[in-house]
Design an enzyme around this catalytic site. Structure first.
Site, PDB file in Angstrom:
ATOM      1  N   HIS A   1     -52.734   9.679  72.791  1.00 48.77           N
ATOM      2  CA  HIS A   1     -51.794   8.618  73.194  1.00 48.77           C
ATOM      3  C   HIS A   1     -50.743   8.318  72.128  1.00 48.77           C
ATOM      4  CE1 HIS A   1     -53.264   4.857  71.116  1.00 48.77           C
ATOM      5  NE2 HIS A   1     -54.365   5.565  70.990  1.00 48.77           N
TER       6      HIS A   1
ATOM      7  N   GLY B   1     -59.003   9.172  69.219  1.00 47.69           N
ATOM      8  CA  GLY B   1     -58.856   9.458  67.794  1.00 47.69           C
ATOM      9  C   GLY B   1     -59.947   8.805  66.974  1.00 47.69           C
TER      10      GLY B   1
ATOM     11  N   CYS C   1     -54.793  -2.924  65.202  1.00 50.61           N
ATOM     12  CA  CYS C   1     -56.177  -3.392  65.230  1.00 50.61           C
ATOM     13  C   CYS C   1     -56.354  -4.699  64.465  1.00 50.61           C
ATOM     14  CB  CYS C   1     -57.096  -2.332  64.630  1.00 50.61           C
ATOM     15  SG  CYS C   1     -56.747  -0.681  65.225  1.00 50.61           S
TER      16      CYS C   1
ATOM     17  N   GLN D   1     -51.410  10.316  63.554  1.00 53.62           N
ATOM     18  CA  GLN D   1     -49.995   9.902  63.563  1.00 53.62           C
ATOM     19  C   GLN D   1     -49.024  11.075  63.452  1.00 53.62           C
ATOM     20  OE1 GLN D   1     -48.345   7.044  64.056  1.00 53.62           O
ATOM     21  NE2 GLN D   1     -50.154   5.799  64.356  1.00 53.62           N
TER      22      GLN D   1
HETATM   23  C1  LIG Z   1     -54.259   5.295  66.511  1.00 56.45           C
HETATM   24  C2  LIG Z   1     -54.948   5.872  65.327  1.00 56.45           C
HETATM   25  C3  LIG Z   1     -56.316   6.149  65.335  1.00 56.45           C
HETATM   26  C4  LIG Z   1     -57.204   5.790  66.498  1.00 56.45           C
HETATM   27  O1  LIG Z   1     -56.945   6.570  67.623  1.00 56.45           O
HETATM   28  P1  LIG Z   1     -57.405   6.012  69.063  1.00 56.45           P
HETATM   29  O2  LIG Z   1     -57.172   7.188  69.974  1.00 56.45           O
HETATM   30  O3  LIG Z   1     -56.538   4.852  69.363  1.00 56.45           O
HETATM   31  O4  LIG Z   1     -58.840   5.660  68.962  1.00 56.45           O
HETATM   32  C5  LIG Z   1     -56.888   6.718  64.229  1.00 56.45           C
HETATM   33  N1  LIG Z   1     -56.139   7.009  63.155  1.00 56.45           N
HETATM   34  C6  LIG Z   1     -54.815   6.770  63.094  1.00 56.45           C
HETATM   35  C7  LIG Z   1     -54.051   7.147  61.885  1.00 56.45           C
HETATM   36  C8  LIG Z   1     -54.181   6.196  64.183  1.00 56.45           C
HETATM   37  O5  LIG Z   1     -52.868   5.939  64.118  1.00 56.45           O
END
Ligand SMILES: *Cc1c(COP(=O)(O)O)cnc(C)c1O
Length: 388
Positions: free
Chosen positions: A206, A73, A330, A184
């Site tokens: 994920h 993401g 994070c 999300q």
């Molecule tokens: C988890 C998340 C991301 C990052 O996605 P990853 O696959 O963990 O890099 C970006 N934006 C939102 C809103 C997220 O919840």
């Protein structure tokens, strides 16, 4: 001991669904070909990637040519903002980037980099006390030289869902590329690219029971765009790198299940979440629900507790066997109040005491009952420690 732990952090990540795992496994060993190879091993792998692409395209009411597979993401967010902003500057001298102050760091840090190292002007759209963007505020700030607008679909820290189709309409009328981070929401909201009127949309597997390390960026056909990762011509030159075939297959499998089981999942989660919110607010003094009370993700409960150290609370809860978050996975170990909560006007004596509880398909009423037996005492203990 470990099997007695209760996981309440499904917004941080979800376990891989057994059916997804099963779909992925053959592509590690038996069907291991490189989709770019000419021979039959390659053809087989290519067919799997293109099947996955068709699945995602159909689910998004879009075209296969508009689906780009990425490594997560975060990468989708990076690629979207950088790719659209730099192309818009080349094409029409656009130099203005407009984002909300409640974006995931994958958006906000990318936009800040474009400001500090590439000379873009970065403007933040205000949000209300729920962390929601008013579409009128976008209309007021968008300019002819706006390169890209980005507003998160549903916020990871406070669960608030934005009116993406309304913002999309405003951007479309002005012919300005609009991106939304939908990482999300994939598990919970239907995403129709025509209805939403977005030009760019990020997904990460994920967060909906797929594997970590794979994502999608939807790029509407004819959106001016420059790739960030050059190399072989994979993904029609938009994202170089040998395809991660098993993970792409897994993303598509998880995506189909998310669509098919969306209603079932929501009707499981909503009563649990509402119970958790009501009980928490009733039992704990000086507690506020953060995010929108109604327009929020069905699995998402988030609070601030006055005079509590959020990290301390998380550790106490973990010792008791409950895995929660302060909001963003994070931000572990960072004593600063969350910029999302600050943007919503929450003062730091409250914002430092944030707690996010996010539920999943496995969550049970009993788990929440035992959690609610522990939470008030844990908050009280944190307050005693803060007072000392
Ligand atoms: C988890 C998340 C991301 C990052 O996605 P990853 O696959 O963990 O890099 C970006 N934006 C939102 C809103 C997220 O919840």
């Amino acid at each position: 001991m470990l099997n007695q732990k209760v996981y309440l952090d499904f917004a941080a990540t979800t376990p891989v669904d057994d059916r997804v795992m099963k779909a992925m496994l053959p592509f590690f060993s038996e069907q291991f070909g490189n989709p770019s190879s000419i021979h039959s091993f390659g053809q087989q792998a290519e067919a799997a990637v293109e099947d996955a692409r068709d699945t995602v395209a159909e689910g998004l009411n879009s075209r296969a040519s508009e689906i780009v597979f990425t490594a997560c993401g975060s990468e989708s967010d990076n690629l979207a903002i950088r790719g659209a902003a730099i192309a818009a500057r080349e094409l029409r001298g656009a130099n203005h980037i407009l984002i909300s102050p409640v974006e995931h760091h994958a958006i906000s840090h990318t936009a800040e980099q474009l400001k500090h190292h590439y000379g873009f002007n970065l403007e933040y759209i205000p949000v209300d006390e729920y962390g929601m963007v008013n579409p009128n505020d976008v209309a007021m700030r968008i300019q002819p030289d706006t390169a890209v607008v980005s507003v998160i679909y549903a916020n990871n820290e406070v669960g608030t869902i934005n009116s993406i189709s309304e913002i999309g309409k405003i951007c479309r009328q002005r012919n300005i590329p609009f991106h939304t981070d939908a990482v999300q929401v994939t598990a919970y909201l239907a995403m129709d690219m025509e209805a939403l009127q977005v030009d760019l949309l990020s997904i990460g597997a994920h967060k909906f029971y797929g594997p970590k390390g794979v994502g999608v960026l939807y790029i509407r056909d004819r959106t001016p765009f420059l790739t960030s990762q050059t190399g072989g011509g994979q993904e029609t030159g938009l994202r170089a790198g040998t395809h991660n075939v098993p993970y792409i297959v897994g993303l598509a499998a998880a995506f189909i299940i998310a669509q098919e089981e969306r209603e079932k999942r929501i009707s499981h989660l909503l009563p649990l979440r509402n119970y958790l919110i009501e009980e928490t607010l009733e039992m704990i003094p000086d507690a506020i629900l953060t995010g929108h009370p109604i327009e929020r993700l069905p699995n998402h409960a988030s609070f601030v507790f006055k005079d509590v150290d959020g990290n301390n609370l998380l550790m106490l809860l973990d010792v008791e066997g409950f895995a929660c978050s302060s909001g963003s996975a994070c931000r572990t170990g960072d004593p600063q109040p969350s910029n999302v909560l600050t943007a919503m006007g929450i003062s730091s004596e409250w914002a430092l005491g944030s707690l996010r509880i996010t539920l999943g398909t496995q969550t049970t009423f009993n788990e929440l009952e035992s959690f609610l037996r522990v939470l008030p005492k844990a908050v009280e203990r944190c307050r005693d420690q803060t007072a000392r």
